[in-house]
Write an enzyme that holds these catalytic residues in place. Structure first.
Site, PDB file in Angstrom:
ATOM      1  N   TRP A  36       0.823  -1.211   0.000  1.00 25.72           N
ATOM      2  CA  TRP A  36       0.000   0.000   0.000  1.00 25.72           C
ATOM      3  C   TRP A  36       0.852   1.255   0.000  1.00 25.72           C
ATOM      4  O   TRP A  36       0.511   2.236  -0.665  1.00 25.72           O
ATOM      5  CB  TRP A  36      -1.024  -0.026   1.136  1.00 25.72           C
ATOM      6  CG  TRP A  36      -2.074  -1.057   0.845  1.00 25.72           C
ATOM      7  CD1 TRP A  36      -2.289  -2.230   1.505  1.00 25.72           C
ATOM      8  CD2 TRP A  36      -3.007  -1.057  -0.258  1.00 25.72           C
ATOM      9  NE1 TRP A  36      -3.297  -2.942   0.890  1.00 25.72           N
ATOM     10  CE2 TRP A  36      -3.758  -2.247  -0.186  1.00 25.72           C
ATOM     11  CE3 TRP A  36      -3.275  -0.164  -1.302  1.00 25.72           C
ATOM     12  CZ2 TRP A  36      -4.761  -2.569  -1.118  1.00 25.72           C
ATOM     13  CZ3 TRP A  36      -4.275  -0.476  -2.219  1.00 25.72           C
ATOM     14  CH2 TRP A  36      -5.002  -1.663  -2.118  1.00 25.72           C
ATOM     15  N   ASP A  47      -2.214   6.735   6.070  1.00 22.95           N
ATOM     16  CA  ASP A  47      -3.243   5.882   5.464  1.00 22.95           C
ATOM     17  C   ASP A  47      -3.671   4.874   6.530  1.00 22.95           C
ATOM     18  O   ASP A  47      -3.046   3.832   6.710  1.00 22.95           O
ATOM     19  CB  ASP A  47      -2.666   5.165   4.243  1.00 22.95           C
ATOM     20  CG  ASP A  47      -3.648   4.160   3.659  1.00 22.95           C
ATOM     21  OD1 ASP A  47      -4.752   3.987   4.208  1.00 22.95           O
ATOM     22  OD2 ASP A  47      -3.295   3.535   2.640  1.00 22.95           O
ATOM     23  N   LYS A  64     -13.093  -1.686   6.112  1.00 22.66           N
ATOM     24  CA  LYS A  64     -12.513  -2.578   7.123  1.00 22.66           C
ATOM     25  C   LYS A  64     -13.190  -2.329   8.479  1.00 22.66           C
ATOM     26  O   LYS A  64     -13.943  -3.160   8.954  1.00 22.66           O
ATOM     27  CB  LYS A  64     -10.993  -2.390   7.225  1.00 22.66           C
ATOM     28  CG  LYS A  64     -10.249  -2.881   5.970  1.00 22.66           C
ATOM     29  CD  LYS A  64      -9.753  -1.738   5.188  1.00 22.66           C
ATOM     30  CE  LYS A  64      -8.800  -2.027   4.051  1.00 22.66           C
ATOM     31  NZ  LYS A  64      -8.841  -3.205   3.277  1.00 22.66           N
TER      32      LYS A  64
HETATM   33  C1  LIG Z   1      -3.808   0.293   3.724  1.00 22.03           C
HETATM   34  C2  LIG Z   1      -4.693   0.410   2.524  1.00 22.03           C
HETATM   35  N1  LIG Z   1      -4.636   1.507   1.787  1.00 22.03           N
HETATM   36  C3  LIG Z   1      -5.420   1.671   0.694  1.00 22.03           C
HETATM   37  C4  LIG Z   1      -6.297   0.700   0.306  1.00 22.03           C
HETATM   38  C5  LIG Z   1      -7.138   0.898  -0.924  1.00 22.03           C
HETATM   39  O1  LIG Z   1      -8.447   1.108  -0.575  1.00 22.03           O
HETATM   40  P1  LIG Z   1      -9.596   1.231  -1.663  1.00 22.03           P
HETATM   41  O2  LIG Z   1      -9.784  -0.115  -2.249  1.00 22.03           O
HETATM   42  O3  LIG Z   1     -10.750   1.731  -0.855  1.00 22.03           O
HETATM   43  O4  LIG Z   1      -9.145   2.217  -2.676  1.00 22.03           O
HETATM   44  C6  LIG Z   1      -6.412  -0.477   1.053  1.00 22.03           C
HETATM   45  C7  LIG Z   1      -7.381  -1.516   0.641  1.00 22.03           C
HETATM   46  O5  LIG Z   1      -7.423  -2.606   1.060  1.00 22.03           O
HETATM   47  C8  LIG Z   1      -5.583  -0.621   2.186  1.00 22.03           C
HETATM   48  O6  LIG Z   1      -5.647  -1.730   2.926  1.00 22.03           O
END
Ligand SMILES: Cc1ncc(COP(=O)(O)O)c(C=O)c1O
Length: 360
Positions: A102, A172, A196
């Site tokens: 991520w 994040d 989540k």
């Molecule tokens: C730490 C983290 N950041 C970003 C995201 C991306 O999220 P989204 O699918 O809502 O764009 C996720 C998705 O699992 C994540 O776990």
């Protein structure tokens, strides 16, 4: 059919009480004769739902009036671009810490807009640890410092909040938000995809210190401009009304559970149980530096990968769902967010013990 224990990393299990309430209110929300899904976002009823959700979140997370709370769309991934577009201001560079998949995605997107300095990385360890802050190569002229407190795929979680000095700290928190107490005042901006610990996917909650508003680059799409979203109470366009409502129900549920303090204690206990079991059993392994093991996402491998599909099949048969690890890392992963009851973790451990005894 009874409800299973769903260990999915996201969209993830929601509290049963929340789903039941949503079900009971589906056709007629409190005598209005309609579902929340069918309500005007400008109606008194929905504005009240939206404001109550924000207020509850502020109470739960301890968010002061120095911060705006935005209910945006496009998931956490859209924030990877929204953040540099809004926070660079008259600066050109931003610092990022790379601790997993991520972080890497956030870095790749930011590079389209900013001179990105990767201040520290644990890629050389296979993202099994987090570099001490003393070795980070941060820059005083960075517009902000971005990090990922919990790497959902790797199962790697910070046990400290970085000190970014006068540089705004951006986090994040998609997979750790509301899982334990956090001092919001240490951050310039926190964002979290909802799917989540908050609610349905698509919704992303942004908590931004108000002095960071109003710096968006001229070409920033209107829908990505934090100032515009803040000025319009997150209703510049039609918001994700039903997701917002469900998030509000989750916030109420969290308050009933005793808030993030109580949740943190339960989560610590759930994670400890599972890691203790993995460490105490030769058949299973977790590769993460014990200090930085995630409370929310617990990856583990079996002694023999050839047994993976049999393990998953047996788990499914017991109503222990979605344990397959992310395609990029393999193995298994149990996501044990707020809504996963302790009995779910106990049931998983029982199954793991039995499987190891039979196949180990
Ligand atoms: C730490 C983290 N950041 C970003 C995201 C991306 O999220 P989204 O699918 O809502 O764009 C996720 C998705 O699992 C994540 O776990």
């Amino acid at each position: 059919m009874s409800r299973a224990f769903n260990f999915c990393a996201g969209p993830a299990t929601l509290p049963e009480a929340v789903l039941k309430q949503a079900q009971s209110e589906m056709l007629d929300w409190r005598g209005t004769g309609m579902s929340v899904m069918e309500m005007s976002h400008r109606s008194d009823e929905f504005v009240n739902i939206a404001e109550t959700a924000e207020q509850d979140l502020r109470e739960l997370a301890g968010i002061s009036d120095d911060y705006a709370v935005l209910f945006m769309q496009g998931g956490a991934s859209s924030q990877f671009a929204t953040i540099p577009l809004n926070l660079l201001g008259d600066k050109t560079s931003a610092d990022y810490v790379n601790t997993g998949i991520w972080s890497k995605k956030a870095i790749a997107e930011a590079k389209r807009y900013a001179d990105v300095n990767v201040a520290a990385s644990s890629e050389d360890t296979g993202f099994t640890t987090i570099p001490e802050q003393s070795v980070w190569n941060t820059r005083a002229d960075a517009a902000y410092l971005h990090y990922t407190p919990n790497e959902t795929i790797g199962g790697l979680e910070y046990d400290f909040i970085p000190d970014s000095g006068d540089v705004p700290l951006v986090a994040d928190m998609s997979s750790t938000m509301l899982s334990r107490p956090v001092d919001v005042n240490k951050f310039g901006l926190i964002y979290a995809g909802a799917q989540k610990n908050i609610g349905p996917s698509g919704l992303v909650v942004v908590i931004i210190r108000k002095d960071l508003l109003g710096k968006a680059r001229q070409q920033t799409p209107t829908m990505m401009n934090y100032q515009v979203i803040a000025d319009n109470g997150s209703m510049y366009n039609t918001p994700a009304t039903y997701s917002w409502y469900l998030a509000g129900l989750v916030f109420k549920w969290l308050k009933e559970q005793g808030g993030v303090q109580a949740m943190g204690e339960i989560n610590a206990r759930k994670a400890r149980k599972l890691y203790d079991f993995i460490d105490g059993n030769d058949f299973y392994a977790n590769p993460i530096d014990p200090r930085f093991r995630s409370w929310m996402n617990v990856p583990f491998t079996l002694a023999d990968d050839a047994l993976n599909s049999e393990f998953l099949k047996g788990a499914d048969a017991r109503g222990l769902l979605n344990l397959k690890g992310h395609r990029s890392v393999g193995g298994m992963r149990a996501s044990i967010y707020n809504a996963m009851p302790e009995e779910g973790v106990d049931a998983l451990i029982d199954y793991m013990a039995e499987f190891a005894k039979e196949r180990g």
